[in-house]
Design a protein around this motif. Structure first.
Motif, PDB file in Angstrom:
ATOM      1  N   SER A  45      65.671  38.647  33.437  1.00 54.63           N
ATOM      2  CA  SER A  45      66.627  37.510  32.932  1.00 54.63           C
ATOM      3  C   SER A  45      68.050  37.769  32.798  1.00 54.63           C
ATOM      4  CB  SER A  45      66.093  35.981  32.231  1.00 54.63           C
ATOM      5  OG  SER A  45      66.417  36.486  30.769  1.00 54.63           O
ATOM      6  N   GLY A  64      62.107  29.024  43.334  1.00 49.72           N
ATOM      7  CA  GLY A  64      63.388  29.093  42.536  1.00 49.72           C
ATOM      8  C   GLY A  64      63.956  30.086  43.797  1.00 49.72           C
ATOM      9  N   GLN A  71      69.897  34.971  36.375  1.00 48.30           N
ATOM     10  CA  GLN A  71      69.234  33.003  35.909  1.00 48.30           C
ATOM     11  C   GLN A  71      69.242  33.241  34.291  1.00 48.30           C
ATOM     12  OE1 GLN A  71      67.274  30.563  38.696  1.00 48.30           O
ATOM     13  NE2 GLN A  71      67.531  32.590  40.344  1.00 48.30           N
ATOM     14  N   ASP A  72      69.130  32.314  33.684  1.00 46.86           N
ATOM     15  CA  ASP A  72      68.696  31.982  32.239  1.00 46.86           C
ATOM     16  C   ASP A  72      67.527  32.149  32.482  1.00 46.86           C
ATOM     17  OD1 ASP A  72      71.297  33.702  31.347  1.00 46.86           O
ATOM     18  OD2 ASP A  72      72.234  31.246  30.783  1.00 46.86           O
ATOM     19  N   ALA A  74      65.979  29.641  30.939  1.00 47.20           N
ATOM     20  CA  ALA A  74      65.142  28.179  30.584  1.00 47.20           C
ATOM     21  C   ALA A  74      65.512  27.897  31.648  1.00 47.20           C
ATOM     22  CB  ALA A  74      66.524  27.479  29.292  1.00 47.20           C
ATOM     23  N   ASP A  75      66.461  28.863  32.944  1.00 46.85           N
ATOM     24  CA  ASP A  75      66.144  27.934  34.441  1.00 46.85           C
ATOM     25  C   ASP A  75      64.772  28.392  34.776  1.00 46.85           C
ATOM     26  OD1 ASP A  75      68.354  26.444  34.057  1.00 46.85           O
ATOM     27  OD2 ASP A  75      69.491  28.568  34.005  1.00 46.85           O
ATOM     28  N   ARG A  78      61.514  27.360  33.733  1.00 48.92           N
ATOM     29  CA  ARG A  78      61.144  25.699  35.190  1.00 48.92           C
ATOM     30  C   ARG A  78      60.428  25.931  36.100  1.00 48.92           C
ATOM     31  NH1 ARG A  78      65.561  23.655  31.570  1.00 48.92           N
ATOM     32  NH2 ARG A  78      66.758  24.202  32.975  1.00 48.92           N
ATOM     33  N   LEU A  79      60.329  26.844  36.277  1.00 47.93           N
ATOM     34  CA  LEU A  79      60.097  26.720  38.407  1.00 47.93           C
ATOM     35  C   LEU A  79      58.714  27.239  38.846  1.00 47.93           C
ATOM     36  CD1 LEU A  79      62.127  29.976  39.180  1.00 47.93           C
ATOM     37  CD2 LEU A  79      62.395  27.442  39.647  1.00 47.93           C
TER      38      LEU A  79
END
Length: 243
Positions: A45, A64, A71-72, A74-75, A78-79
């Protein structure tokens, strides 16, 4: 040749056809069919988390969009990395490399880690994945690190020189043999269409192991085994059972 600690059969991207590729669900599915060695793809990431994904973009195998390298974690965490495959796997997350390491070690499984950098991220990814592998497998038999990208393998070698490495080849390009020597590999992994008895003998003569991807035909597998192949990566985990 030095003793080879890895099983002959490796499940591709976990069991990446039966379950969403490069997810823990795929690893569990492969283990259910008796596999004790797996291949997977690891990249980074933006903030340096090592995680499993094959493509340079997120669209095909997750909810995503765009490059994961932008992208980090943390994002990315969540995918949904399962709904694209089939409804039972909806909400399956992208796994961190550390989670796969924990699964493999808890279940006595071996791993071939393909270092799969996004374009332009070869050196950072190779070094980071090697350092993380050395940390996660400290005191245990380490995974085999492989890549199509010599720059990524060179960075892995420089970061953790004791970890075993393999050069991946989809064609026998000019200079591949010299590159493998410079990278101090223990194995060469080719598209199965490139591998025959003569190449296996040549690799073994140099002290390198010979592996192939992606064999889904039993007759091809039998031919390669008769020729002395050391590793077969397959999608057909439900048909080609490890012995």
């Amino acid at each position: 040749m030095k003793p080879w600690p890895y099983p002959l059969w490796l499940a591709h991207r976990g069991a990446g056809k039966i379950a969403p590729e490069n997810t823990l669900a795929a690893f569990r599915a492969g283990a259910g069919f008796g596999y004790r060695a797996f291949e997977c793809d690891v990249k980074l990431s933006r903030d340096g988390e090592a995680f499993l994904l094959h493509d340079d973009t997120l669209e095909r195998t997750s909810s995503g969009q765009g490059s994961p390298a932008a992208q980090d974690w943390a994002d990315l965490a969540r995918l949904d990395a399962g709904a694209w495959h089939s409804p039972p796997y909806a909400a399956e997350p992208l796994p961190r490399f550390a989670q796969v390491a924990a699964f493999c070690q808890a279940n006595g499984c071996m791993l071939n880690v393909e270092i799969k950098p996004c374009p332009g991220d070869e050196v950072r990814t190779g070094a980071a994945v090697a350092r993380e592998a050395a940390r996660l497998w400290r005191g245990a038999l380490p995974p085999l690190l492989s890549s199509f990208k010599p720059e990524a393998l060179a960075a892995a070698r420089d970061a953790e020189p004791t970890l075993p490495r393999a050069l991946l080849l989809d064609q026998l390009w000019d200079g591949w043999w010299q590159a493998a020597e410079q990278l101090d590999v223990v194995a060469v992994i080719t598209n199965y269409r490139l591998m025959d008895g003569a190449l296996i003998k040549r690799l073994h003569g140099r002290g390198w192991r010979a592996l192939v991807y992606t064999v889904n035909d039993e007759a091809v597998a039998k031919r390669l085994i008769a020729d002395g192949i050391d590793g077969i990566i397959t999608d057909a985990v439900d048909r080609l059972r490890p012995v």
